[in-house]
Scaffold this motif. Structure first.
Motif, PDB file in Angstrom:
ATOM      1  N   GLY A 146      37.824  30.916  39.909  1.00  0.00           N
ATOM      2  CA  GLY A 146      36.924  31.393  38.982  1.00  0.00           C
ATOM      3  C   GLY A 146      36.002  32.444  39.383  1.00  0.00           C
ATOM      4  N   THR A 147      34.679  32.726  38.438  1.00  0.00           N
ATOM      5  CA  THR A 147      33.909  33.697  38.779  1.00  0.00           C
ATOM      6  C   THR A 147      32.600  33.100  38.660  1.00  0.00           C
ATOM      7  N   ASN A 148      32.126  31.668  38.949  1.00  0.00           N
ATOM      8  CA  ASN A 148      30.942  30.969  38.748  1.00  0.00           C
ATOM      9  C   ASN A 148      30.335  31.173  37.148  1.00  0.00           C
ATOM     10  N   GLU A 149      31.208  31.668  36.498  1.00  0.00           N
ATOM     11  CA  GLU A 149      31.001  31.467  34.989  1.00  0.00           C
ATOM     12  C   GLU A 149      31.872  30.405  34.303  1.00  0.00           C
ATOM     13  N   ARG A 185      32.638  37.922  42.454  1.00  0.00           N
ATOM     14  CA  ARG A 185      34.062  38.551  42.036  1.00  0.00           C
ATOM     15  C   ARG A 185      34.962  37.465  42.036  1.00  0.00           C
ATOM     16  N   ALA A 186      35.893  37.551  41.309  1.00  0.00           N
ATOM     17  CA  ALA A 186      36.855  36.510  41.209  1.00  0.00           C
ATOM     18  C   ALA A 186      37.872  36.723  42.490  1.00  0.00           C
ATOM     19  N   PHE A 187      38.066  35.723  43.142  1.00  0.00           N
ATOM     20  CA  PHE A 187      38.903  35.624  44.081  1.00  0.00           C
ATOM     21  C   PHE A 187      40.441  35.175  43.947  1.00  0.00           C
ATOM     22  N   ARG A 188      41.500  35.766  44.412  1.00  0.00           N
ATOM     23  CA  ARG A 188      42.811  35.291  44.521  1.00  0.00           C
ATOM     24  C   ARG A 188      43.470  35.839  45.691  1.00  0.00           C
ATOM     25  N   PHE A 189      44.474  34.977  45.893  1.00  0.00           N
ATOM     26  CA  PHE A 189      45.595  35.249  46.793  1.00  0.00           C
ATOM     27  C   PHE A 189      46.988  34.925  46.514  1.00  0.00           C
ATOM     28  N   THR A 190      47.942  35.525  47.212  1.00  0.00           N
ATOM     29  CA  THR A 190      49.247  35.057  47.172  1.00  0.00           C
ATOM     30  C   THR A 190      49.976  34.513  47.957  1.00  0.00           C
ATOM     31  N   ARG A 193      31.172  26.462  35.047  1.00  0.00           N
ATOM     32  CA  ARG A 193      31.046  27.307  36.333  1.00  0.00           C
ATOM     33  C   ARG A 193      30.676  26.273  37.565  1.00  0.00           C
ATOM     34  N   PHE A 194      30.998  25.013  37.244  1.00  0.00           N
ATOM     35  CA  PHE A 194      31.132  24.169  38.551  1.00  0.00           C
ATOM     36  C   PHE A 194      32.293  23.315  38.667  1.00  0.00           C
ATOM     37  N   ALA A 195      33.200  23.674  37.923  1.00  0.00           N
ATOM     38  CA  ALA A 195      34.636  23.264  38.008  1.00  0.00           C
ATOM     39  C   ALA A 195      35.633  23.792  39.197  1.00  0.00           C
ATOM     40  N   GLU A 196      36.051  22.974  39.843  1.00  0.00           N
ATOM     41  CA  GLU A 196      36.966  23.581  40.899  1.00  0.00           C
ATOM     42  C   GLU A 196      38.078  23.725  40.426  1.00  0.00           C
ATOM     43  N   ASP A 197      38.557  24.564  39.577  1.00  0.00           N
ATOM     44  CA  ASP A 197      39.697  24.713  38.934  1.00  0.00           C
ATOM     45  C   ASP A 197      40.252  26.136  39.501  1.00  0.00           C
ATOM     46  N   GLY A 257      34.891  28.437  35.826  1.00  0.00           N
ATOM     47  CA  GLY A 257      35.240  28.206  37.130  1.00  0.00           C
ATOM     48  C   GLY A 257      34.448  28.390  38.213  1.00  0.00           C
ATOM     49  N   ALA A 258      34.417  27.625  39.414  1.00  0.00           N
ATOM     50  CA  ALA A 258      33.618  27.924  40.521  1.00  0.00           C
ATOM     51  C   ALA A 258      34.336  28.909  41.349  1.00  0.00           C
ATOM     52  N   ILE A 259      33.515  29.513  42.081  1.00  0.00           N
ATOM     53  CA  ILE A 259      33.954  30.474  43.310  1.00  0.00           C
ATOM     54  C   ILE A 259      34.224  29.845  44.565  1.00  0.00           C
ATOM     55  N   PRO A 260      35.196  30.128  45.153  1.00  0.00           N
ATOM     56  CA  PRO A 260      35.120  29.309  46.679  1.00  0.00           C
ATOM     57  C   PRO A 260      34.006  29.959  47.560  1.00  0.00           C
ATOM     58  N   ASP A 261      33.686  29.156  48.507  1.00  0.00           N
ATOM     59  CA  ASP A 261      32.604  29.423  49.517  1.00  0.00           C
ATOM     60  C   ASP A 261      32.947  30.588  50.578  1.00  0.00           C
ATOM     61  N   ASP A 262      31.836  31.241  50.701  1.00  0.00           N
ATOM     62  CA  ASP A 262      32.357  32.586  51.745  1.00  0.00           C
ATOM     63  C   ASP A 262      32.740  31.726  52.893  1.00  0.00           C
TER      64      ASP A 262
END
Length: 869
Positions: free
Chosen positions: A585-588, A495-500, A565-569, A590-595
């Motif tokens: 991103g969602t790995n589709e 899932r997409a990750f976001r924070f404020t 999906r590999f872009a660290e945007d 833009g990349a998703i951050p690491d756990d």
């Protein structure tokens, strides 16, 4: 008499008197032979400056003998229709030289230069660099009605218009705008107490303005009601119809750092950046102007405004005490100034060497008035006479007069975009005869600062570490593990990750990287839609990669749909409080951050009109211990007011403007009108019209272009326009950029001159007003190319208004107004006068140059009646 050398206008009387008593000489004046016959306009008589009582014996004779029969020592420059005139003979005749030329010239001004064989005369050759050339006109013998006396060296300038801030929309901004206007209207009123009757009336006007402004916004918003109330939602809805919602702009200003001794280089650590902070006066806290780093937090927390100089690797800022004040060179004349439109200046001394601190192309230079050029008082110096330029060329020249030692002069150039908007006085003589030497000076040691304060914040995936958030000003921004985080975050899955981020409002600024090689005018871009979020770095770590192998996330505008999906945007959005929300991103897309990631974010907070502080208000700087050379700083200030600060675009504005914006922004060219509109998007085009023509096998779009400031389309502009328009065109259509159809006019006026005025002087003034050039005070002549465009009707009332505004004109009558070379000129004039205007075709442009070299471009006839004989 006045002279022009190196782009500077001045009175050369002082230098001329000194030259007469020295061993140096130069051209005094040139006569053109007007005797009918073979020598008519083919012989130039060159006279040299007569020696004074203190000059060496035979001074002129030696120079005449050296130049006798030396045709290679002379060249003739200039000419419009007749150019490259050669000197074919040089003969000494008593006290002057007679130069034979191969042909006469045209009506334009020419310059005769002594080149001494095509190069610079040697040091032992007694010819002054300043007087090695002189202007003349081959048609000087033609009948002339005007006084040959030159006008005043410094004609009066037109007064600047009162600045009106159309962005003032609330009580505070209206009140501030009125307070700023008071010194202009009532200089003696300095009362600012709230109990003052005048301030009460001023605040009452601001209150009424606030009510009216609120009423206007309320009525407009009621017409476009939508359901969205969150800023992020409004932004995304607007984006769907290609409307970019802006987030305001941080104020920007120029900082002058005055060095007490030596020099200083500010650079960034390799792969990083460095931030230097400046503040306005602290509120209720007494601190020195040079704030020690130990008291940084106290100063920043109590300051009215905080600005930052950000140096990013590999940027380097150079400062040196010799660049604190640069003396403008007046070539040993007492009255000298840089005129409006100047693009170069001379500085006394050598500042173009190889030393690291010296001036070079790309450096910023500020020209500043120090004292009133008419009274010599520093208190009445105009603070608006400060102008910023970016140097394009720096060269060293020598003033050979008066040596040894010779005066070394540094000549600096800047782009036409940075041309002076007003006169810069170098030196002057007051009415009391007092010589003012340094009326204006140059300032080096300049840097660009943006309003706001940078914070460093750490956050783990799933939980923000508020206790670790703190502002930074040095190189150590964050604590080290294990204090920073326990590395127990959330699992992200797909899932997409976001924070404020916690602090707001997030600053937005226009990047300086793209402006390094552009004129200084580009720095004053205050369009918030060109701004980017001021998030310096976004780095994420896992327990195995900390601290040497971070993932460096890159900010992209608006959307991740263009990211693989590999872009660290990451996309930065702001909420209703102006705080930044980072969306990954969602790995589709833009990349998703690491756990279990931990983020370190550095960002700047602060934007809006409150950052638009006045000039000389930013006087405090934090001295960081790790930059030892900062201890050499004497003082800092902002010589120019901060500019550009603007608040974010409101949701009400977006709801009102976005639906119609898609119709205003042209993305393609299909119709003839489309082609004309996209051509006008080019910054050098005033107006354009287009026509479709079938040329035998395909369609061709013929675009007629009216360029700004000129009457012709240069090959460079034509090629640039084809590249520009091609991005909008349809397949199968060719492009042709062609010149407008110019309609030259013949205008005849009968002018009555008031008693007490000389007709020739009034006639010259009328010719200037009806000319096609820019006047000395900055105004455009009536027939300047930028005053008329395609299909624009010429109303006779405008001609009357322009001429009757000239001092000394009592009345004017148009006796002839028709197209040049018209078959029935009298009938056309009668018809035009009856209508009150001249109709111009859709693709035609009015033209009246009144140039004797090019009479086919329009002629102006003046008949002067009355006045003094």
């Amino acid at each position: 008499m006045d002279a022009n050398y190196g782009g500077m206008v001045f009175d050369d009387t002082e230098r001329r008197q000194q030259l007469q008593n020295s061993r140096y000489n130069g051209i005094d004046y040139i006569e053109v032979d007007t005797t009918p016959g073979e020598t008519h306009q083919r012989v130039l008589r060159v006279y040299f400056i007569a020696p004074g009582p203190g000059a060496p014996a035979g001074k002129v004779d030696t120079l005449l003998d050296d130049l006798h029969d030396n045709i290679d020592a002379f060249e003739i420059l200039g000419g419009d229709r007749v150019r490259n005139i050669r000197v074919v003979s040089v003969t000494r005749v008593e006290d002057h030289l007679e130069l034979g030329v191969d042909r006469p010239g045209d009506f334009s001004e020419y310059r005769l230069r002594i080149t001494y064989g095509g190069g610079t005369p040697p040091d032992d050759f007694p010819l002054d660099l300043f007087y090695r050339e002189a202007a003349f006109n081959f048609k000087a013998g033609c009948p002339a009605r005007f006084d040959c006396r030159r006008p005043s060296i410094a004609p009066p300038e037109s007064e600047a218009d009162i600045f009106v801030d159309y962005m003032a929309k609330d009580y505070d901004s209206f009140r501030q705008a009125l307070v700023d206007l008071l010194p202009r209207l009532i200089p003696d009123w300095s009362e600012r107490r709230a109990a003052d009757q005048g301030m009460m009336l001023l605040e009452l006007l601001a209150y009424v303005g606030d009510q009216l402004s609120y009423y206007q916004d309320a009525v407009a918003n009621e017409a476009f009601i939508e359901t969205a109330r969150q800023r992020v939602s409004v932004r995304r809805h607007a984006r769907l119809i290609d409307y970019d919602m802006h987030e305001g702009l941080s104020a920007r200003t120029v900082i002058h750092i005055r060095m007490a001794m030596g020099g200083m280089v500010l650079d960034a650590p390799s792969g990083g950046d460095r931030i230097v902070r400046l503040t306005t006066q602290s509120q209720g806290l007494k601190l020195p102007h040079l704030i020690p780093s130990s008291r940084e937090d106290d100063a920043l927390n109590s300051a009215g405004a905080v600005f930052e100089i950000k140096i990013k690797d590999p940027d380097v800022l150079r400062f040196h005490e010799k660049l604190n004040t640069l003396t403008l060179y007046n070539w040993r004349n007492q009255v000298a100034y840089l005129p409006t439109g100047a693009t170069q200046a001379d500085i006394s001394g050598d500042f173009a060497g190889a030393s690291e601190w010296q001036l070079r192309p790309g450096d910023l230079l500020l020209l500043e008035e120090l004292v009133d050029p008419y009274t010599g008082e520093s208190l009445t110096a105009d603070p608006n006479r400060r102008h910023l330029v970016r140097l394009t060329d720096v060269e060293t020249i020598e003033d050979t007069f008066g040596g040894p030692p010779q005066a070394t002069v540094t000549r600096v150039h800047w782009a036409e975009e940075d041309a002076l908007p007003f006169r810069i006085w170098i030196s002057n003589v007051t009415d009391d005869g007092i010589f003012l030497e340094k009326v204006s000076v140059g300032r080096g040691n300049l840097a660009i600062a943006d309003e706001g304060r940078t914070y460093g914040e750490s956050m783990s995936v799933g939980k923000a570490r508020d206790d670790e958030k703190r502002p930074h000003g040095k190189d150590e921004y964050y604590p080290q593990p294990p204090d920073m985080v326990d590395w127990k975050g959330s699992k992200l899955g797909e899932r997409a990750f976001r924070f404020t981020l916690n602090e707001g409002p997030l600053a937005h600024s226009i990047p300086l990287d793209a402006m390094i090689h552009k004129p200084a005018k580009a720095l004053f871009d205050d369009d918030p839609r060109h701004a980017q979020p001021a998030v310096h770095t976004i780095q994420s770590y896992t327990e195995s990669t900390y601290p040497d192998r971070p993932r460096n996330w890159r900010i992209v505008p608006e959307t991740l749909l263009n990211s693989d999906r590999f872009a660290e945007d990451v996309v930065v959005e702001t909420d209703n409080l102006g705080r930044a929300q980072l969306r990954f991103g969602t790995n589709e897309y833009g990349a998703i951050p690491d756990d279990d990631s931990v983020f370190k974010v550095r960002y700047r907070v602060g934007s809006g009109a409150q950052g638009n502080i006045g000039a000389d208000k930013l006087n405090y700087i934090v001295l960081y211990d790790d930059i030892g050379a900062m201890q050499n700083i004497s003082s800092v200030r902002n010589p120019l007011p901060a500019w550009g600060g603007s608040p974010p675009e409101s949701m009400a504005q977006v709801k009102r403007l976005a639906p119609a914006a898609m119709r205003r922004s042209l993305k393609r060219a299909v119709t003839e009108d489309d082609y004309a509109r996209v051509t006008e998007l080019h910054d050098r085009v005033a107006r354009a019209v287009a026509q479709f023509r079938w040329t035998g096998s395909w369609h061709t779009v013929f675009i007629r272009v009216d360029p700004k400031g000129t009457t012709g389309v240069t090959p460079e502009l034509r090629a640039d326009l084809i590249r520009h328009v091609s991005a909008y065109t349809m397949t199968g259509y060719d492009l042709e950029i062609i010149d407008p159809i110019y309609v030259p006019l013949e205008l005849s006026l009968e002018i009555c001159v008031a008693p007490g005025y000389f007709p020739s002087e009034v006639e010259q003034a009328v010719l200037d007003v009806l000319g096609n050039r820019r006047l000395p005070d900055g105004r455009l002549g009536f027939f300047h190319p930028d005053r008329f465009t395609f299909g624009q009707t010429l109303y006779i009332s405008r001609i009357y208004a322009a001429v009757e505004a000239v001092t000394g004109v009592t009345s004017v009558a148009i006796t002839g107004l028709h197209r040049q070379y018209a078959a029935a000129a009298d009938a056309e004039t009668e018809a035009n006068l009856a209508r009150g205007y001249i109709e111009i075709g859709e693709f035609a442009v009015v033209r009246l140059d009144n140039d004797p070299d090019f009479p086919e471009n329009g002629i102006l006839h003046l008949s002067m009646l009355g006045g003094n004989a």
